[in-house]
Design an enzyme around this catalytic site. Structure first.
Site, PDB file in Angstrom:
ATOM      1  N   CYS A  79     -43.626 -15.474 -41.921  1.00 11.41           N
ATOM      2  CA  CYS A  79     -44.836 -14.298 -41.813  1.00 11.41           C
ATOM      3  C   CYS A  79     -45.182 -13.729 -43.168  1.00 11.41           C
ATOM      4  O   CYS A  79     -45.694 -14.490 -44.037  1.00 11.41           O
ATOM      5  CB  CYS A  79     -44.412 -13.260 -40.915  1.00 11.41           C
ATOM      6  SG  CYS A  79     -45.755 -12.444 -40.142  1.00 11.41           S
ATOM      7  N   HIS A 167     -42.371 -15.364 -35.712  1.00 11.73           N
ATOM      8  CA  HIS A 167     -41.004 -14.991 -35.938  1.00 11.73           C
ATOM      9  C   HIS A 167     -39.984 -15.810 -35.040  1.00 11.73           C
ATOM     10  O   HIS A 167     -39.782 -15.808 -33.903  1.00 11.73           O
ATOM     11  CB  HIS A 167     -40.813 -13.425 -35.446  1.00 11.73           C
ATOM     12  CG  HIS A 167     -41.682 -12.648 -36.622  1.00 11.73           C
ATOM     13  ND1 HIS A 167     -40.921 -12.256 -37.712  1.00 11.73           N
ATOM     14  CD2 HIS A 167     -42.968 -12.145 -36.615  1.00 11.73           C
ATOM     15  CE1 HIS A 167     -41.933 -11.701 -38.352  1.00 11.73           C
ATOM     16  NE2 HIS A 167     -43.051 -11.512 -37.903  1.00 11.73           N
ATOM     17  N   GLU A 169     -37.032 -15.600 -34.992  1.00 13.73           N
ATOM     18  CA  GLU A 169     -35.723 -14.880 -34.797  1.00 13.73           C
ATOM     19  C   GLU A 169     -35.755 -13.934 -33.559  1.00 13.73           C
ATOM     20  O   GLU A 169     -34.579 -13.418 -32.801  1.00 13.73           O
ATOM     21  CB  GLU A 169     -35.289 -13.883 -35.851  1.00 13.73           C
ATOM     22  CG  GLU A 169     -36.403 -12.551 -36.062  1.00 13.73           C
ATOM     23  CD  GLU A 169     -37.352 -13.058 -36.820  1.00 13.73           C
ATOM     24  OE1 GLU A 169     -38.260 -12.110 -37.486  1.00 13.73           O
ATOM     25  OE2 GLU A 169     -37.843 -14.235 -37.166  1.00 13.73           O
TER      26      GLU A 169
END
Length: 509
Positions: A79, A167, A169
């Site tokens: 990001c 993202h 994660e």
């Protein structure tokens, strides 16, 4: 250790989640603020740049020093990190003209790219950014796109440098762990050797070397962290570990006696200290939450210091500090804004003159439990819900008195025992009761009452960084409410807290 991954933090709410996902791959990693790089980079096999609340176009945008990283080892920008890499190389980052928050799907992946290999078209990813890369330099190769975001992923030609604008994660990125595995294991070449058993073996050896024949004192709380820390230290130094369990008058009902019994079965050298009255005196007249925390902390240190001096030759204080405590005590812009004071990180009064040892300071909460299991600690102890350091002192809103503690202990016992009897306890990450500083009108028999209100709180989480309220069955809540009002004198109303974290915290204070 030369098999670690470095995560540079730019202030993203997801940074700790990146670390936890890497740890799930059995690879050790560390988080450092982007402006405080570790002195020794040689132990790291790769670097991840986190997201950030900043825009790369801001005047105060964080600027990392990557001269000893980029080109020297693999680098992945997530990001903000990706947008920073693009802008630095002459690309263009503009405010997005389409909504780039929430779910999106991969519409293109370069299957020859090491980063996105084995990921499927249409796979869901999670976007969370207001800017987007609108133009990439000649040296960049686009390796992933969604229908709205052309540069969802890129690689810099001739380097193992990558960037992604989603993202991996977060849970909503369906194949995010595959991408992280591609990067951490395949590209960086990290060995997947970070396991609970390896941690136990290494830590015990390190503690033996660090402490030698010195005496260590440890304040036990009955919680998972201090218990696991105690067992690790006991295996390393045996009888040189002295544990002190202080009854601050703010524990759950009968907890002092029950926890002391459980520790005796574990072979720990534990002394129980009844200091209830000292804590109640220190808390008299204090209603401010931070004031209560400080009064409880100071009184604990005074009691603990007094007890420590009864043991001759103590040189070390052991604490059950875990990694989120450490991370939250630093920030990318200096000391972070205090939401609540931590009961561990923050140092000791000079007069204690003890060195600090923190055997769990690199572990997340779920990792502490796995290490405890590897140490053979009983499941019922490891499965205990987290309990705040200041105990019921911050679950009684307003001034704390012995009578209020007694009321809340009775309420809490009915709630917690009810969860256990209904097989709901292990489905909840943390539960507790809060005594509110208000009274409400009620009717009992033919009489009007004007008594206390209590709130019940139950959340599900992995590490406490984010949490959702638990949808407990209505019948269960009805039964608990009825039991509390009928059995606890002074309470005539029960409410259930349905707030998530964020925006609310798990505790009310």
């Amino acid at each position: 250790m030369d098999n670690a991954l470095l995560i540079l933090d730019f202030g993203s709410q997801y940074t700790q989640l990146i670390a936890r996902r890497v740890r799930e791959l059995n690879v050790y990693c560390e988080i450092h603020p982007y402006n405080h790089l570790p002195e020794d980079l040689s132990i790291f096999k790769g670097v991840i740049l986190s997201g950030s609340p900043y825009s790369v176009r801001d005047k105060e945008a964080p600027i990392p020093d990557l001269k000893n990283i980029r080109g020297q080892m693999p680098l992945l920008g997530v990001c903000y990190g990706a947008q920073y890499l693009a802008q630095e190389e002459g690309g263009k980052v503009d405010p997005s003209d389409t909504r780039e928050y929430g779910r999106a799907n991969l519409a293109y992946t370069n299957m020859n790219s090491d980063l996105v290999k084995d990921m499927t078209l249409g796979s869901q990813v999670w976007m969370s950014h207001g800017d987007t890369i609108t133009k990439v330099p000649e040296s960049f190769e686009v390796i992933a796109s969604t229908s709205d975001v052309k540069v969802a992923g890129f690689k810099i030609k001739g380097e193992t440098t990558y960037g992604i604008q989603f993202h991996p994660e977060v849970y909503h990125s369906e194949e995010g762990q595959q991408l992280l595995r591609n990067y951490v294991v395949e590209i960086c070449g990290c060995q997947q050797t970070w396991t609970p058993n390896s941690f136990v073996e290494t830590t015990i050896q390190d503690l033996k070397h660090q402490l030698g024949d010195d005496k260590v004192v440890l304040g036990l709380s009955g919680g998972v962290d201090s218990t696991v820390a105690a067992v690790l230290l006991n295996k390393a130094i045996g009888e040189n570990l002295y544990c002190i369990f202080v009854d601050n008058g703010l524990l759950r009902r009968n907890e002092f006696q029950e926890v002391l019994r459980s520790y005796q079965y574990m072979g720990l050298n534990v002394k129980g200290v009844d200091a209830k009255e000292k804590f109640y005196v220190a808390l008299a007249g204090i209603s401010d939450p931070e004031g209560k925390r400080k009064a409880i902390g100071k009184t604990f240190i005074d009691v603990f210091d007094e007890e420590s001096h009864l043991i001759s030759g103590v040189k070390w204080l052991a604490q059950g500090t875990i990694y989120p405590d450490v991370i939250e005590s630093i920030s990318v812009k200096g000391p972070s804004a205090t939401i609540k004071s931590h009961h561990n990180v923050g140092g000791l009064p000079d007069y204690m003159q003890l060195k600090v040892v923190e055997p769990l300071k690199t572990l997340f909460k779920d990792e502490v439990r796995r290490v405890g299991k590897a140490l053979g600690i009983k499941a019922e102890l490891l499965g205990r819900h987290p309990f705040p350091g200041p105990g019921l002192g911050i679950r009684i809103l307003g001034e704390v008195t012995a009578n209020k503690v007694k009321i809340l202990q009775e309420v809490d016992a009915i709630f917690i025992n009810g969860l256990k009897e209904s097989n709901l306890y292990d489905k909840v990450w943390q539960a507790g009761s809060i005594l509110l500083p208000i009274q409400s009108v009620g009717v009992m028999g033919d009489e009007r009452t004007y008594e206390q209100v209590v709130a019940l709180r139950a959340v599900e989480s992995t590490d406490g960084m984010t949490a959702d309220w638990v949808h407990l069955p209505y019948d269960f809540l009805a039964g608990i409410s009825n039991a509390i009002i009928n059995k606890v004198k002074g309470v005539n109303r029960v409410v259930y807290d349905i707030s998530s974290k964020p925006p609310a915290t798990i505790e009310w204070e």
